[in-house]
Motif scaffolding. Structure first.
Motif: not given
Ligand code: SF4
Ligand code: SF4
Lengths: 376, 421
Positions: A166-173
């Motif tokens: 989920y942190n990866e999602t946040r970083a990509l967003l």
């Protein structure tokens, strides 16, 4: 590339990913409100799916018959979809005590829809240490109930993996949003909302993959979106990209937002500190995240909006508040005052959930853009 | 800021004294009525004079632990009920609601809150409070209003975060919040919390709750001895005078009057035909009219599940702060706050049976979202026990919402339906 996200959204609310997940015998859990930690659902091996209403403004006869006309059209729209069987694929529903609309939607959902698993978390309205303790106890209880329902423990190891995902999602967003800081961003505000929408109804593993590809393409592309003024959209829940599109078609350049379906959803990562259990780290992030208008003091939210305005060089703010959305409506006079102090004008729109922004709204946006241009 | 035309508190006091004088001239006005208006006059006079008498005035929202203010010798001013009273006694609430709209509050925000914010934006409509204290009991309006009125009145504020459910952790949180508020008030007012006084108030409050329960029991009598809309006066007791000796005296008087009526076989209306259950608050500006209609049709409210029925439990003067927290969970309206589970909703059907109810009236207040969202659930629950329900669209404060004619038409239709039932 955006087409791929659009295709996923076209089978709303039961996307092909949801169908695939269900057919493998795994659970799908719906969540209402950004104070429900998705990582816990994911770590339990279930697919978290965001519950939202119809993608367009609709007649809400059933929703209104159950929730009455004076509850926000978001909660009525969600309930109507469920009453018509569109959410029958859910094995569970998890909500938070965020506002009157959501808490009553949850009450009626439990009674009239009767999804197998249901839980509502008590969400404090403050950020104090004791509020954190209370919220952690709620999150812990949620995890226990979910374990009982799934019939398997949710391990710390699984939680850490979910946090990382989920942190990866946040970083990509965040990367995607950073592209919008340029003078002529390669992606429009409406397209960004379409991307986020898809992410609510597919596994984050697949979403991250697609999102990474999109960022690559955008970073290399020459696409440029020009506009008459740089805008931020703030206020109640918004899922219909048409609304933002209608602003952009008139020349407004929507570069950022303060919406629970976008910036407020992804803005803060879960910080896995030494000495903190994964659950503690999750709880801390969710309560401290970019706050909703329900939280106190409101300055926490206002300050972050002001920061967004600076970071994205916003010239005007479009506030869209769904009728009967009291938390946001109550904050509006105070927000206008704050933004007035930094010389940022606000266009305050009363809307219904799912509005496409046409008609009278379009006329007001047009006038707002003219006013912003005249200030330059 | 715009100019206010008059001081609204002054207007309430004037209206209450006129009513008291008129009542004295009338035969058959129960003693409790005179006591009630005297108490209101005293309450608002204290609010009005707080400043000149050197008292600390705290404005607070509904279902607030006012016991703490009383124990600290702080003068309370109940915000929502002050707007109601302005509507009820002076008919001047529209001006306040309009002022609320002028500062940018959307029309969907309930009129008690739009009105109070409007009042604080006007000069001299209300006295300037020394502090604003508010909580999220019982809706988003209460949760959100304090910050705005603190800003408008230029007063410091404390938000008391009431947890949503009842777990041990939540009670602990609530007690922590209460402590935080006491610190805030001590700091702002320079007064110290008087714990002995709080214990005494808690003991009185416990007695008050017992009396509320006794009064409810007496209302079961057929014909019922309690006035058709008298429950509104009962609400005011807890809103304005929690744990105050005068409230005990008042409630004892009401109880004795009811006992005497039962003994004499007398009902509140001459010919009791329809025993009603009331849900939520009737429009203030129609109170007189509704009272008249009740007598005309022999219709009387005998039970109000979320207004007059206290939750289970007792308060313990030896644990004053815990008891203040405990009370917050027992308040009748607070039964509507946490999740509306099956037990709570079943209680509505049980009360209908216990009180021999013929029909229910749901006052669907435009601005009140969380109560209106229960209309269907309550209607379905009552329909399972064959009790029809009338839903009356209205507004507690705004007279433009419902007219007397419309209301009469709806009630007449409903009474016809009950007749045939
Ligand atoms: S925050 Fe507003 S729009 Fe969202 S559910 Fe609550 S009331 Fe409705
Ligand atoms: S009228 Fe309803 S919305 Fe307004 S303060 Fe009372 S409970 Fe809240």
């Amino acid at each position: 590339m955006i087409e791929k996200f659009r295709e996923i959204n076209s089978s709303f609310p039961q996307t092909s990913y949801v169908k695939e997940h269900k057919s493998s015998g795994k659970k799908v859990i719906g969540w209402l409100c950004t104070y429900v930690p998705e990582e816990i659902i994911h770590a339990a091996g279930a697919l978290p799916v965001r519950i939202t209403g119809y993608q367009q403004e609709q007649e809400l006869d059933d929703g209104t018959a159950y929730l009455y006309v004076n509850n926000c059209s978001f909660s009525r729209s969600c309930l109507q979809l469920a009453l018509r069987g569109e959410y029958d694929f859910l094995d569970g529903v998890v909500g938070g005590s965020t506002c009157d609309g959501v808490r009553r939607l949850f009450d009626l959902w439990r009674k009239y829809i009767g999804t197998d698993f249901h839980q509502i978390l008590s969400i404090p309205r403050k950020f104090t240490e004791s509020a954190h303790e209370l919220y952690l106890s709620q999150v812990t209880q949620f995890k226990q109930h979910l374990e009982e329902f799934i019939g398997a423990p949710i391990t710390d190891e699984a939680l850490v993996k979910s946090i990382e995902l989920y942190n990866e999602t946040r970083a990509l967003l965040k990367q995607l949003y950073d592209l919008r800081k340029s003078d002529n961003p390669p992606i429009t505000g409406s397209e960004v909302l379409e991307v986020l929408e898809a992410g609510f109804r597919m596994p984050k593993e697949a979403f991250n993959q697609l999102l990474g590809e999109l960022i690559d393409v955008l970073s290399k592309s020459n696409a440029e979106n020009k506009g008459r003024a740089r805008l931020a959209v703030v206020g109640s829940v918004l899922t219909n990209a048409e609304f933002i599109k209608s602003i952009e078609e008139q020349g407004g350049l929507v570069v950022t937002d303060e919406l629970c379906t976008s910036t407020r959803y992804w803005s803060d990562p879960v910080v896995l500190d030494e000495g903190k259990t994964p659950l503690e780290a999750i709880a801390r992030r969710y309560l401290n995240n970019f706050p909703c208008a329900r939280m106190y003091p409101s300055d926490e939210r206002f300050d972050r909006i002001i920061q967004l305005i600076r970071d994205f060089r916003v010239e005007g703010v479009v506030s869209q508040i769904i009728r009967y959305c009291v938390p946001y409506a109550h904050d509006l006079p105070l927000l206008i005052k704050k933004l007035d102090a930094i010389n940022v004008p606000v266009l305050a729109l009363d809307v219904e959930y799912g509005s496409s922004g046409s008609g009278q709204i379009a006329t007001r946006v047009q006038a707002f853009l003219e006013m912003l241009e005249a200030r330059k | 800021m715009m100019d206010g035309s008059s001081n609204k508190i002054e207007a309430i006091i004037r209206a209450c004294s006129v009513i008291t004088r008129m009542n004295k001239a009338l035969p058959d006005v129960p003693e409790s009525k005179n006591m009630y208006y005297k108490m209101l006059t005293d309450y608002f006079t204290r609010v009005q004079r707080a400043k000149e008498e050197g008292n600390f005035l705290a404005a607070h929202t509904v279902f607030f632990p006012t016991e703490i203010l009383y124990a600290m010798d702080i003068v309370p001013m109940h915000t929502e009920t002050t707007t109601w009273m302005i509507a009820l006694f002076t008919g001047e609430a529209t001006e306040l609601v309009t002022a609320g709209a002028e500062i940018g509050l959307a029309s969907e925000i309930c009129t008690p809150h739009r009105g109070i914010a409007g009042a604080f934006s006007l000069k001299n409509a209300l006295p300037q409070p020394d502090a604003i204290v508010w909580s999220n009991l019982i809706c988003d309006n209460t949760a959100k209003s304090g910050e705005l009125i603190a800003e408008l009145s230029g007063s410091p504020g404390y938000f008391l975060d009431h947890p949503f459910q009842e777990s041990q952790q939540e009670r602990k949180y609530l007690i922590g919040e209460l402590k935080g508020m006491i610190d805030f008030l001590e700091h702002q007012s320079g007064k110290k919390m008087n714990w002995d006084k709080l214990s005494e108030i808690v003991a009185f409050m416990d007695r008050q709750i017992e009396l509320f329960r006794e009064i409810c029991e007496l209302r079961k009598a057929v014909p019922t001895p309690f006035s058709p809309l008298g429950f509104m006066d009962l609400l005011t007791m807890d809103y304005f005078f929690p744990g105050q000796p005068e409230a005990i005296e008042y409630l004892e008087t009401v109880r004795d009057e009811l006992k005497a009526k039962i003994a004499a076989g007398k009902g509140a209306v001459d010919n009791e035909r329809f025993r009603l259950m009331s849900l939520f608050v009737p429009p203030m500006y129609l109170m007189g009219f509704l009272e008249k209609l009740s007598h005309e049709y022999g219709a009387v409210s005998v039970t109000e599940p979320f207004f007059t029925h206290w939750g289970e439990g007792k308060l313990d003067p030896n644990k004053p702060l815990e008891s203040v927290a405990q009370k917050a969970y027992m308040i009748p309206e607070v039964q509507m706050y946490g999740p509306m589970n099956d037990t709570k909703i079943q209680r509505v059907a049980d009360l209908a049976e216990e009180y021999k109810v013929d029909g229910a009236v749901y006052y669907a207040d435009t601005g009140c979202r969380h109560t209106c969202a229960l209309i269907k659930l309550v209607k379905d629950t009552l329909s399972d026990v064959d009790i029809p329900m009338l839903t009356l669209d209205s507004d507690v404060v705004d007279p433009t919402m419902t007219s007397e004619e419309e209301t009469r038409e709806k009630f007449e239709g409903f009474f016809e339906l009950l007749e045939d039932y």
